[in-house]
Design a protein around this motif. Structure first.
Motif, PDB file in Angstrom:
ATOM      1  N   HIS A  18      62.896  71.535  75.407  1.00  0.00           N
ATOM      2  CA  HIS A  18      61.817  71.901  74.799  1.00  0.00           C
ATOM      3  C   HIS A  18      61.637  72.021  73.330  1.00  0.00           C
ATOM      4  N   ILE A  19      60.909  72.485  72.428  1.00  0.00           N
ATOM      5  CA  ILE A  19      60.686  72.326  71.071  1.00  0.00           C
ATOM      6  C   ILE A  19      61.595  73.108  70.434  1.00  0.00           C
ATOM      7  N   GLY A  20      62.196  74.211  71.075  1.00  0.00           N
ATOM      8  CA  GLY A  20      63.358  74.881  70.639  1.00  0.00           C
ATOM      9  C   GLY A  20      64.684  74.060  70.057  1.00  0.00           C
ATOM     10  N   HIS A  21      64.800  73.351  71.515  1.00  0.00           N
ATOM     11  CA  HIS A  21      66.113  72.475  71.166  1.00  0.00           C
ATOM     12  C   HIS A  21      65.820  71.125  70.181  1.00  0.00           C
ATOM     13  N   ALA A  22      64.496  70.630  70.279  1.00  0.00           N
ATOM     14  CA  ALA A  22      64.160  69.669  69.455  1.00  0.00           C
ATOM     15  C   ALA A  22      64.482  70.085  68.152  1.00  0.00           C
ATOM     16  N   TYR A  23      64.029  71.313  67.791  1.00  0.00           N
ATOM     17  CA  TYR A  23      63.884  71.699  66.289  1.00  0.00           C
ATOM     18  C   TYR A  23      65.561  71.780  65.954  1.00  0.00           C
ATOM     19  N   THR A  24      66.459  72.397  66.567  1.00  0.00           N
ATOM     20  CA  THR A  24      67.844  72.561  66.138  1.00  0.00           C
ATOM     21  C   THR A  24      68.387  71.097  66.174  1.00  0.00           C
ATOM     22  N   THR A  25      67.831  70.153  66.779  1.00  0.00           N
ATOM     23  CA  THR A  25      68.462  68.939  66.682  1.00  0.00           C
ATOM     24  C   THR A  25      67.731  68.170  65.673  1.00  0.00           C
ATOM     25  N   ILE A  26      66.561  68.311  65.370  1.00  0.00           N
ATOM     26  CA  ILE A  26      65.824  67.692  64.333  1.00  0.00           C
ATOM     27  C   ILE A  26      66.525  68.173  62.905  1.00  0.00           C
ATOM     28  N   VAL A  27      66.608  69.434  62.847  1.00  0.00           N
ATOM     29  CA  VAL A  27      67.324  70.160  61.573  1.00  0.00           C
ATOM     30  C   VAL A  27      68.784  69.069  61.277  1.00  0.00           C
ATOM     31  N   ALA A  28      69.395  69.267  62.494  1.00  0.00           N
ATOM     32  CA  ALA A  28      70.817  68.551  62.214  1.00  0.00           C
ATOM     33  C   ALA A  28      70.589  67.281  61.894  1.00  0.00           C
ATOM     34  N   ASP A  29      69.393  66.551  62.570  1.00  0.00           N
ATOM     35  CA  ASP A  29      69.384  65.046  62.201  1.00  0.00           C
ATOM     36  C   ASP A  29      68.914  64.975  60.772  1.00  0.00           C
ATOM     37  N   VAL A  30      68.044  66.166  60.009  1.00  0.00           N
ATOM     38  CA  VAL A  30      67.604  65.654  58.757  1.00  0.00           C
ATOM     39  C   VAL A  30      68.979  66.027  57.803  1.00  0.00           C
ATOM     40  N   MET A  31      69.780  66.902  58.269  1.00  0.00           N
ATOM     41  CA  MET A  31      71.064  67.040  57.265  1.00  0.00           C
ATOM     42  C   MET A  31      71.876  65.868  57.497  1.00  0.00           C
ATOM     43  N   ASN A  32      71.812  65.202  58.706  1.00  0.00           N
ATOM     44  CA  ASN A  32      72.805  64.001  58.574  1.00  0.00           C
ATOM     45  C   ASN A  32      72.094  63.043  58.030  1.00  0.00           C
ATOM     46  N   LEU A 307      58.260  65.895  74.192  1.00  0.00           N
ATOM     47  CA  LEU A 307      57.630  64.452  74.553  1.00  0.00           C
ATOM     48  C   LEU A 307      56.357  64.479  75.142  1.00  0.00           C
ATOM     49  N   ASP A 308      55.687  65.849  75.276  1.00  0.00           N
ATOM     50  CA  ASP A 308      54.251  65.754  75.556  1.00  0.00           C
ATOM     51  C   ASP A 308      53.659  65.656  74.385  1.00  0.00           C
ATOM     52  N   LEU A 309      53.919  66.050  73.040  1.00  0.00           N
ATOM     53  CA  LEU A 309      53.272  66.330  71.809  1.00  0.00           C
ATOM     54  C   LEU A 309      53.315  64.941  71.079  1.00  0.00           C
ATOM     55  N   VAL A 310      54.365  64.185  71.204  1.00  0.00           N
ATOM     56  CA  VAL A 310      54.979  63.153  70.407  1.00  0.00           C
ATOM     57  C   VAL A 310      53.820  62.009  70.414  1.00  0.00           C
ATOM     58  N   PRO A 311      53.519  61.561  72.125  1.00  0.00           N
ATOM     59  CA  PRO A 311      52.305  60.503  72.010  1.00  0.00           C
ATOM     60  C   PRO A 311      51.135  60.754  71.578  1.00  0.00           C
ATOM     61  N   ILE A 312      50.616  62.199  71.460  1.00  0.00           N
ATOM     62  CA  ILE A 312      49.501  62.582  70.932  1.00  0.00           C
ATOM     63  C   ILE A 312      49.414  62.457  69.393  1.00  0.00           C
ATOM     64  N   TYR A 313      50.279  63.028  68.941  1.00  0.00           N
ATOM     65  CA  TYR A 313      50.164  63.371  67.273  1.00  0.00           C
ATOM     66  C   TYR A 313      51.204  62.630  66.553  1.00  0.00           C
ATOM     67  N   GLY A 314      52.275  62.005  67.224  1.00  0.00           N
ATOM     68  CA  GLY A 314      53.078  60.929  66.615  1.00  0.00           C
ATOM     69  C   GLY A 314      54.442  61.796  66.229  1.00  0.00           C
ATOM     70  N   LEU A 315      55.378  61.043  66.101  1.00  0.00           N
ATOM     71  CA  LEU A 315      56.663  61.467  66.140  1.00  0.00           C
ATOM     72  C   LEU A 315      56.797  62.110  64.579  1.00  0.00           C
ATOM     73  N   ASP A 316      56.573  61.496  63.607  1.00  0.00           N
ATOM     74  CA  ASP A 316      56.725  61.996  62.311  1.00  0.00           C
ATOM     75  C   ASP A 316      56.023  63.031  62.057  1.00  0.00           C
ATOM     76  N   ALA A 317      54.785  63.306  62.362  1.00  0.00           N
ATOM     77  CA  ALA A 317      54.127  64.327  62.349  1.00  0.00           C
ATOM     78  C   ALA A 317      54.583  65.601  63.078  1.00  0.00           C
ATOM     79  N   PHE A 318      55.127  65.481  64.057  1.00  0.00           N
ATOM     80  CA  PHE A 318      55.859  66.561  64.795  1.00  0.00           C
ATOM     81  C   PHE A 318      57.038  66.901  64.048  1.00  0.00           C
ATOM     82  N   ARG A 319      57.916  65.963  63.498  1.00  0.00           N
ATOM     83  CA  ARG A 319      59.031  66.308  62.747  1.00  0.00           C
ATOM     84  C   ARG A 319      58.562  66.743  61.682  1.00  0.00           C
ATOM     85  N   TYR A 320      57.730  66.510  60.986  1.00  0.00           N
ATOM     86  CA  TYR A 320      57.245  67.123  59.591  1.00  0.00           C
ATOM     87  C   TYR A 320      56.963  68.721  59.814  1.00  0.00           C
ATOM     88  N   PHE A 321      56.017  68.801  60.969  1.00  0.00           N
ATOM     89  CA  PHE A 321      55.580  70.209  61.264  1.00  0.00           C
ATOM     90  C   PHE A 321      56.544  71.078  61.488  1.00  0.00           C
TER      91      PHE A 321
END
Ligand code: ME8
Length: 517
Positions: A18-32, A307-321
């Motif tokens: 869910h988005i909690g998991h997605a957030y931590t993983t995106i933070v780590a991705d941004v760091m990487n 994965l419900d949100l990405v097709p609607i709003y786009g991946l980068d909009a989701f990551r940015y938000f």
């Protein structure tokens, strides 16, 4: 070459991502991605936590055996990350034989050194939770999850002598102010350590739980899931002899949310100390994503699935938000309204607009080719160039300090200054006066260079958009191959090279009514 190692928690396989998991993983991705951009050699680890009561129970509830169940949910996590553009180097599972072996090595080592002992424990046990509770954890004498009084139970188990390392840990945290950050979580751990630390029960009798790693010195028991799970951070590096361990362990940063502060802030450092290697460098702790109904809960149906949100709003909009909205360390509210608002304001209006105006003017005034710098920049030109420098500086300073939203704010100040600059300078007026041609060249070239730098700076956050922007500016590079020093340097666009206008980066969106579908 400098090195960097970032980890996420390994997620339990009892729930879908869910988005909690997605957030931590995106933070780590941004760091990487940020450290790669700075030229570091990096290692990025994520994975799944598959043993223990919770998983055995979830498997039973779904009518399968634990291993097949774990295989299925672990696969869901593994398949989610590429869809969110996560650049992890490895995906570890606690059921991997290599991991199991390292856990048993460490257990044996700590046992041999005398820091694991056998003892009888008498306490309050909740059958529903299959675990002991302390008096303090009970609510009105009852288990908070089952609302039932626990029973008295006596059990013989193995214990890790955690108490022995209490003073050392306090000393270590006090002498390394950045060990646990932000400061509020460091203080929380220190407050906890003001009370005497109890030893940690690290075994479960097999008759009660068989889904775990057998203790190497007593096969009537399996290992407590946290003693198993935390070791993933080194088993993935082939501890103790693997070259990855020597290369990356000294520079490791763990990224977690506050729910698992205690195991990471207390169990893990004392386990490391007992096993005889150096503690991790940083523990980065963030807050919770909540919805208007409170903390996300599977049973209440308030879980937001990425994965419900990405097709609607786009991946980068989701990551940015996610990265812009949350102040690292504090809680944040998630709502689609807020996502749509940021998408329309920051991405469509500010960034998208700046980019398309810049390319449209290049097409109109310079036949779509990058102009040379013309006349000497005037004060307004120079002020904008200073903004670019400032954004780059803030970006480099803030990200290592976990100031993701601040780094993005600095980039967006530069974007919005550029939009204002266009309105003030009015290139369409300069174009009417042949004497201003050379200043027009400078203006457009400054804007193109600015867009290029912005594209590089956003690459850790929005890799797809970054690539798209750079490609149309004639720089067809993968985001992960970008280097700040070279690719964001001022003045490097090739004069005379064509640029392509293309579609708008972020079309405006309306809030979609897809809930409950
Ligand atoms: O605790 N907001 O796994 P887990 C923000 N297996 N982040 C959230 C969140 C929320 N509402 N909900 C979950 C475990 N997270 C153990 C970890 S590590 C050796 C073992 C994220 O599946 C956040 O990163 O319960 C949190 O720490 C983690 O998911 C918990 O994941």
């Amino acid at each position: 070459m400098e090195r960097f190692y970032v980890s996420t928690p390994i997620y339990y396989v009892n729930a879908e991502p869910h988005i909690g998991h997605a957030y931590t993983t995106i933070v780590a991705d941004v760091m990487n991605r940020f450290h790669k951009l700075l030229g570091y050699k990096t290692f990025f680890l994520t994975g799944t936590d598959e043993h223990g009561d919770k998983i055995a129970q979830a498997a039973q509830d779904s009518g399968t055996d634990p291993k097949s169940y774990a295989d299925r949910i672990s696969q869901l996590f593994r398949e989610t990350w590429p869809k969110l553009n996560i650049s992890n180097d490895h995906f570890i599972r606690t059921t991997d034989p290599e991991h199991i072996q390292v856990v048993q090595n460490i257990l044996q080592k700590v046992y041999d050194s005398g820091d694991i002992y056998f003892s009888t424990y008498k306490g309050l046990y909740c059958v529903g939770c299959e675990r002991f509770y302390t008096e303090k954890e009970l609510v009105d004498g009852k288990c908070p999850d089952h609302d039932k009084e626990p029973i008295e139970r006596e059990e013989a188990n193995y214990f890790f002598r955690m108490s022995k390392y209490q003073d050392w840990l306090i000393q270590h945290i006090e002498s390394h102010p950045d060990f646990i950050r932000p400061e509020r979580y460091r203080n929380e751990v220190l407050a906890f350590l003001r009370e005497p630390l109890e030893d940690l029960c690290i075994s479960r009798p097999k008759e009660r739980l068989s889904w775990g790693i057998p203790l190497p010195f007593d096969d009537r028991y399996v290992t407590y899931v946290w003693f198993d799970a935390l070791i993933n951070y080194v088993s993935a590096l082939n501890y103790p002899d693997g070259p990855l361990f020597h290369e990356f362990w000294p520079v490791v940063q763990h990224t977690i949310a506050k729910d698992i502060l205690k195991p990471h802030g207390i169990y893990w450092p004392t386990m490391i100390k007992a096993a005889g290697f150096a503690p991790y460098q940083h523990l980065n702790v963030h807050g919770y994503w909540k919805t208007s109904e409170g903390k996300m809960s599977k049973s209440r149906g308030t879980v937001v699935r990425p994965l419900d949100l990405v097709p609607i709003y786009g991946l980068d909009a989701f990551r940015y938000f996610l990265m812009r909205e949350m102040v690292f360390g504090l809680d944040s509210n998630f709502s689609e309204e807020a996502l749509v608002q940021r998408l329309n304001a920051d991405l469509a209006n500010d960034l998208g607009n700046l980019y398309s105006r810049t390319l449209a003017m290049t097409a109109k005034y310079f036949e779509g080719k990058i102009p040379p710098f013309g006349a000497e920049p005037d004060d307004m030109d120079r002020a904008l160039m200073a903004q670019v420098e400032n954004a780059t500086k803030q970006f480099v300073e803030e990200i290592p300090k976990l100031g993701y939203h601040k780094a993005l704010m600095a980039i967006w100040e530069c974007i919005s200054a550029a939009n204002k600059y266009i309105d003030h300078v009015g290139p369409w007026n300069l174009a009417k006066d042949p004497q201003q041609h050379s200043h027009l060249q400078t203006v457009i070239r400054i804007l193109l260079e600015l867009n290029k730098t912005v594209a590089v700076l956003i690459s850790p956050f929005m890799p797809e958009t970054s690539e798209k922007m750079l490609e149309r500016l004639g720089i067809p590079k993968k985001a992960l191959d970008l280097r700040l020093k070279d690719d964001a340097a001022w003045g490097t666009l090739q004069e005379g090279n064509p640029v392509q206008k293309g579609e708008s980066l972020f079309p405006r969106v309306e809030l979609k009514e897809h809930k409950g579908e």
